[in-house]
Write a protein that holds these residues in place. Structure first.
Motif, mmCIF file in Angstrom:
data_model
loop_
_atom_site.group_PDB
_atom_site.id
_atom_site.type_symbol
_atom_site.label_atom_id
_atom_site.label_comp_id
_atom_site.label_asym_id
_atom_site.label_seq_id
_atom_site.Cartn_x
_atom_site.Cartn_y
_atom_site.Cartn_z
ATOM 1 N N ASP A 82 -62.485 23.921 0.617
ATOM 2 C CA ASP A 82 -62.605 25.370 0.583
ATOM 3 C C ASP A 82 -63.990 25.788 0.090
ATOM 4 O O ASP A 82 -64.481 25.262 -0.915
ATOM 5 N N TRP A 83 -64.585 26.751 0.801
ATOM 6 C CA TRP A 83 -65.915 27.261 0.468
ATOM 7 C C TRP A 83 -65.849 28.767 0.218
ATOM 8 O O TRP A 83 -65.090 29.487 0.857
ATOM 9 N N LEU A 84 -66.716 29.231 -0.677
ATOM 10 C CA LEU A 84 -66.933 30.661 -0.880
ATOM 11 C C LEU A 84 -68.444 30.907 -0.720
ATOM 12 O O LEU A 84 -69.178 30.924 -1.694
ATOM 13 N N ASN A 85 -68.938 31.097 0.476
ATOM 14 C CA ASN A 85 -68.393 31.042 1.819
ATOM 15 C C ASN A 85 -68.900 29.775 2.518
ATOM 16 O O ASN A 85 -69.952 29.256 2.133
ATOM 17 N N PRO A 86 -68.202 29.304 3.577
ATOM 18 C CA PRO A 86 -68.742 28.184 4.353
ATOM 19 C C PRO A 86 -70.147 28.494 4.849
ATOM 20 O O PRO A 86 -70.417 29.595 5.339
ATOM 21 N N LYS A 94 -61.083 33.073 -10.730
ATOM 22 C CA LYS A 94 -59.699 32.991 -10.262
ATOM 23 C C LYS A 94 -59.632 32.286 -8.908
ATOM 24 O O LYS A 94 -58.725 31.476 -8.665
ATOM 25 N N TRP A 95 -60.608 32.582 -8.047
ATOM 26 C CA TRP A 95 -60.656 31.920 -6.731
ATOM 27 C C TRP A 95 -60.799 30.415 -6.910
ATOM 28 O O TRP A 95 -60.108 29.637 -6.257
ATOM 29 N N PHE A 96 -61.689 29.986 -7.805
ATOM 30 C CA PHE A 96 -61.846 28.551 -8.085
ATOM 31 C C PHE A 96 -60.519 27.951 -8.532
ATOM 32 O O PHE A 96 -60.083 26.912 -8.023
ATOM 33 N N LYS A 97 -59.890 28.590 -9.503
ATOM 34 C CA LYS A 97 -58.658 28.041 -10.088
ATOM 35 C C LYS A 97 -57.549 27.974 -9.054
ATOM 36 O O LYS A 97 -56.804 26.996 -8.993
ATOM 37 N N ASN A 98 -57.457 29.008 -8.214
ATOM 38 C CA ASN A 98 -56.433 28.986 -7.170
ATOM 39 C C ASN A 98 -56.661 27.840 -6.195
ATOM 40 O O ASN A 98 -55.701 27.173 -5.768
ATOM 41 N N LYS A 99 -57.912 27.600 -5.839
ATOM 42 C CA LYS A 99 -58.197 26.526 -4.892
ATOM 43 C C LYS A 99 -57.940 25.165 -5.512
ATOM 44 O O LYS A 99 -57.414 24.260 -4.854
ATOM 45 N N LEU A 100 -58.274 25.002 -6.763
ATOM 46 C CA LEU A 100 -57.988 23.730 -7.433
ATOM 47 C C LEU A 100 -56.489 23.523 -7.578
ATOM 48 O O LEU A 100 -55.968 22.433 -7.318
ATOM 49 N N ASN A 101 -55.769 24.571 -7.965
ATOM 50 C CA ASN A 101 -54.324 24.462 -8.111
ATOM 51 C C ASN A 101 -53.645 24.259 -6.777
ATOM 52 O O ASN A 101 -52.635 23.541 -6.679
ATOM 53 N N LEU A 102 -54.177 24.876 -5.738
ATOM 54 C CA LEU A 102 -53.606 24.726 -4.399
ATOM 55 C C LEU A 102 -53.613 23.270 -3.983
ATOM 56 O O LEU A 102 -52.643 22.756 -3.435
#
Length: 331
Positions: free
Chosen positions: A109-113, A313-321
């Motif tokens: 996942d990238w913010l943004n690719p 939060k975006w980082f944490k969601n992606k790691l948790n995902l």
């Protein structure tokens, strides 16, 4: 592991990394300015990549998400000029190496690719998508045909001159200056040649009530009203920055604008964007552009909008995902 693509002078990265460290999230900061890359060791062998920068080592397989603040070798202004052949070779080989690294990360996942971020910066595409979604856009002409340009100014006066690529330029006095939005007249266009000129962007000037910096992080929207008309310095282009005389405040956008922004981001297939609007004296919103790697820290400082918290939060969601997906496989 969060991979932060940045440079050592990036205040935005510094701010976020402080938050990342408080949360004890794993990260690797990859600085892309010349000085840091001179102290970087890179190895690609049998499909495996390792990066050693400032005595920190990253194995690329550990990366779960990427924050894209920079794409390629970041040059100081003075490094942009008078490059010798060895430096050009060094820079170009590093940039090709970076594209190889990014290719190996295409499934995280990238913010943004980086490819999508580059495409999203195209002003033609932005206007096409914005028009499709029903945004108001100032009347625009892009041309290097002098008669077309003069006709446009005559029809829509006042008109502003914009650049499709914002950069800094070296003056005859060896100073570096940015070229911002300026009003232009037919008399100004007399300096424009009949041949060998690059296309320029003209837009009808919108009489503004205020301007808006609209930042999107995933599903979170942060909207800042910029009262640029209070300043004689920033009233045409707020990027001339007269902060003490340019009030900033958090506002709620009209529901139809928020809906269009949501669809706009989906059309460009990006999750982070800094959009610029002007709002006229009739309270109509006009879309100007989006920056897929735009700055936000000054907005956060002036308004207390929690943009950096949303990125965290975006980082944490992606790691948790990733963890949750892995656990679901095990179960």
């Amino acid at each position: 592991m969060i991979l932060v693509l940045t440079d050592s002078n990036d205040a935005h990265a510094n701010h976020l990394i402080e938050k990342i460290e408080v949360e004890e999230l794993p990260y690797f900061r990859f600085n892309l300015e010349v000085a840091s890359l001179l102290d970087t060791y890179y190895t690609f062998r049998n499909g495996e990549i390792s990066i050693n920068q400032s005595k920190r080592v990253l194995n690329i397989t550990d990366v779960k998400c990427v924050w894209n603040r920079r794409n390629f070798v970041e040059l100081l202004l003075e490094e942009s000029y008078d490059q010798d052949m060895d430096f050009k070779l060094w820079k170009n080989e590093w940039n090709k190496t970076l594209t190889g690294i990014y290719n190996s990360l295409k499934n995280v996942d990238w913010l943004n690719p980086w490819r999508l971020a580059y495409i999203a910066e195209n002003k033609y595409l932005q206007m096409e998508v914005a028009t499709k979604l029903g945004f108001r856009i100032p009347e625009t002409l892009i041309s290097n045909e002098i008669n077309e340009l003069k006709s446009f100014v005559s029809l829509y006066n006042p008109v502003v001159l914009k650049l499709m690529n914002q950069d800094f330029y070296k003056t005859d006095k060896n100073e570096f200056k940015g070229i911002y939005v300026n009003k232009i007249t037919i008399e100004d266009l007399e300096k424009f040649g009949n041949s060998n000129e690059n296309p320029i962007v003209l837009q009808k000037y919108i009489e503004k009530s205020f301007e808006v910096r609209y930042t999107v992080v995933g599903e979170d929207h942060f909207v800042c009203k910029i009262e640029s008309q209070a300043s004689s310095i920033a009233n045409i282009d707020w990027r001339r920055y007269d902060i003490p005389h340019t009030p900033h405040s958090a506002i709620e956008p009209p529901a139809n604008i928020k809906e269009k922004v949501t669809y706009f981001m989906k059309e460009l297939n990006i999750e982070y964007g800094a959009l610029d609007f002007v709002v006229d004296t009739l309270n109509d919103w006009y879309f100007l552009e989006v920056n897929s790697m735009g700055q936000f820290l000054w907005i956060e400082d002036l308004t207390d909008l929690k943009i950096s918290d949303a990125i965290l939060k975006w980082f944490k969601n992606k790691l948790n995902l990733k963890v949750n997906n892995y656990e679901s496989i095990l179960n």
